[in-house]
Motif scaffolding. Structure first.
Motif, PDB file in Angstrom:
ATOM      1  N   SER A   1       0.815  -1.218   0.000  1.00  0.00           N
ATOM      2  CA  SER A   1       0.000   0.000   0.000  1.00  0.00           C
ATOM      3  C   SER A   1       0.848   1.267   0.000  1.00  0.00           C
ATOM      4  O   SER A   1       0.366   2.339  -0.378  1.00  0.00           O
TER       5      SER A   1
ATOM      6  N   THR B   1      -2.865   3.977  -7.398  1.00  0.00           N
ATOM      7  CA  THR B   1      -4.244   4.008  -6.906  1.00  0.00           C
ATOM      8  C   THR B   1      -5.107   4.869  -7.820  1.00  0.00           C
ATOM      9  O   THR B   1      -4.614   5.558  -8.719  1.00  0.00           O
TER      10      THR B   1
ATOM     11  N   GLU C   1      -3.171  -5.501  -0.096  1.00  0.00           N
ATOM     12  CA  GLU C   1      -2.539  -4.195   0.123  1.00  0.00           C
ATOM     13  C   GLU C   1      -1.675  -4.151   1.366  1.00  0.00           C
ATOM     14  O   GLU C   1      -0.713  -3.372   1.442  1.00  0.00           O
TER      15      GLU C   1
END
Length: 326
Positions: free
Chosen positions: A204, A209, A283
C-alpha cells in the motif's frame, strides 16, 4: 632491505588464515554450560549489556555491543578508562557487564571490577586465560584463548581478536534465537538500509491508486481493453464487476494467446479471454512478497486487493525498483 618475493605475500596470507581458522575451530568445544550461564544472565537482565575492554579488545567489544543491540539484546560500549572518570555512572545494577581482556589482567578493567561488584551487576568475561583475575571474578568466563597469534612475532592481536569476535557473534545469535527475534524486528533497527525497506515497506505504500489503476468491466470489448492497457502503462488490466470486486486479469500473455486464436478484438468481450481470478496481492502485504510473486510466475505487475477482494490498486516491477525493494 631486500624486497620480499611476491610468492611470500601469498604464503604469509594463507598461513595467517590457517592459524585464525584453527583458533575459531577451537571455540566449538568451549560452547558448554558456562556459555549457557552467560546466556541466562543476559536473558534475565532487565537492563542492558554493557561491554568494556581496552585497546584491540575494546575495538572488538564495540562490534560485539553493536551486534547485540541490532539483534534484540540492548547493549552499549563503555571505555574502562573513561568509566573510572565518570562514565561508570552509565552502568546500573540492572545491567550485565561483559568485560573483554585477552590477558584477563588489564589494569583499567580490573580497576572498575570492585565497583561493578558493589552495584550488583553480574559480570561475564571473555579472556584468553581462564585462571586470570578477570576470569575468576566473573560469574561466567568465556574462554577465547588461542594456540598462537597469526602475527609471526606473536605480538599483534590477530587470532585472539578473531576468536573473541566469533564468540561474541555466537552469543548474539544464541540470544537472538532464544528471544524469537524476527527479520521484521531486525528491520526496525535498520529502517534506513535496503534490508529495512525490503522488510518494512508494504504494498500500500508504493502501489498505484485511483485513476492510475487499469480496470475494465467484464463486458468491455477487447479493443477497448487494449487501450486501457496502453494508456495506464502497466502491461495488464484488471477486470472488475459492478461491485468493485476483481474477477480477472488480462495481461500481455493473454493477448498473445488471444491473437493465436484469431479472435476479432472489436467484437470479443474481455470476459471471454481474461484469466479468471489471476495473481493478485493484498494491500497490507510486504512489498517484498509482491517481488517474490512476480519473480516466481515471471510477470511484471500485480493487481492489489483488500481483504474483501475489492480492487484498490496495482503495483509493478518499476515501483519496487524505485522503492529500493528490488
Amino acid at each position: 632491505m631486500s624486497r620480499p618475493m611476491r610468492s611470500s605475500f601469498i604464503e604469509s596470507a594463507r598461513q595467517a588464515i590457517a592459524i585464525e581458522r584453527e583458533a575459531i575451530d577451537a571455540l566449538t568445544d568451549r560452547i558448554d554450560h558456562t556459555f549457557e550461564t552467560a546466556c541466562d544472565l543476559i536473558m534475565q537482565c532487565s537492563g542492558r549489556v554493557v561491554v568494556t575492554g581496552m585497546g584491540k579488545s575494546g575495538h572488538i567489544g564495540k562490534k560485539i555491543a553493536a551486534t547485540l543491540a541490532s539483534t534484540g539484546t540492548p547493549s552499549f560500549f563503555v571505555h574502562p578508562g573513561e568509566a573510572s572518570h565518570g562514565d561508570l555512572g552509565m552502568i546500573t545494577g540492572d545491567d550485565v557487564v561483559l568485560a573483554i581482556s585477552n590477558s584477563g589482567q588489564t589494569g583499567e578493567v580490573l580497576t572498575i571490577l570492585p565497583l561493578i561488584k558493589r552495584m550488583g551487576a553480574p559480570l561475564i568475561s571473555m579472556t584468553g586465560d581462564p585462571d586470570s583475575v578477570l576470569a575468576r571474578e566473573a560469574e561466567a568466563n568465556l574462554d577465547v584463548s588461542v594456540p598462537r597469534e597469526a602475527c609471526p612475532l606473536g605480538l599483534a592481536p590477530t587470532s585472539s581478536t578473531t576468536a573473541t569476535l566469533v564468540m561474541g557473534d555466537a552469543l548474539a545469535v544464541a540470544l537472538l534465537e532464544a528471544r524469537g527475534f524476527s527479520a521484521e524486528d531486525f528491520a526496525f533497527s535498520h529502517p534506513g538500509g535496503s534490508l529495512g525497506r525490503r522488510l518494512l515497506l508494504r504494498v500500500s505504500d508504493i502501489m498505484h491508486t485511483g485513476e492510475r489503476v487499469p480496470r475494465v468491466s467484464p463486458t468491455t470489448l477487447l479493443s477497448e481493453a487494449l487501450l486501457e492497457i496502453s494508456g495506464k502503462g502497466l502491461g495488464m488490466t484488471t477486470v472488475v464487476d459492478d461491485q468493485g470486486l476483481m474477477v480477472g486479469v488480462f495481461t500481455d500473455g493473454d493477448l498473445r494467446r488471444t491473437l493465436d486464436r484469431n479472435l476479432d478484438v472489436h467484437v470479443t468481450p474481455i470476459q471471454d479471454v481474461m484469466t479468471i481470478g489471476g495473481k493478485r496481492i493484498y494491500e497490507d502485504q510486504l512489498a517484498a512478497e509482491a517481488l517474490k510473486i512476480m519473480d516466481e510466475v515471471k510477470i511484471t505487475a500485480l493487481p492489489v486487493i483488500d481483504r474483501h477482494n475489492n480492487l484498490v490498486g496495482a503495483i509493478n516491477m518499476h515501483d519496487l525498483l524505485r522503492a529500493g525493494v528490488l
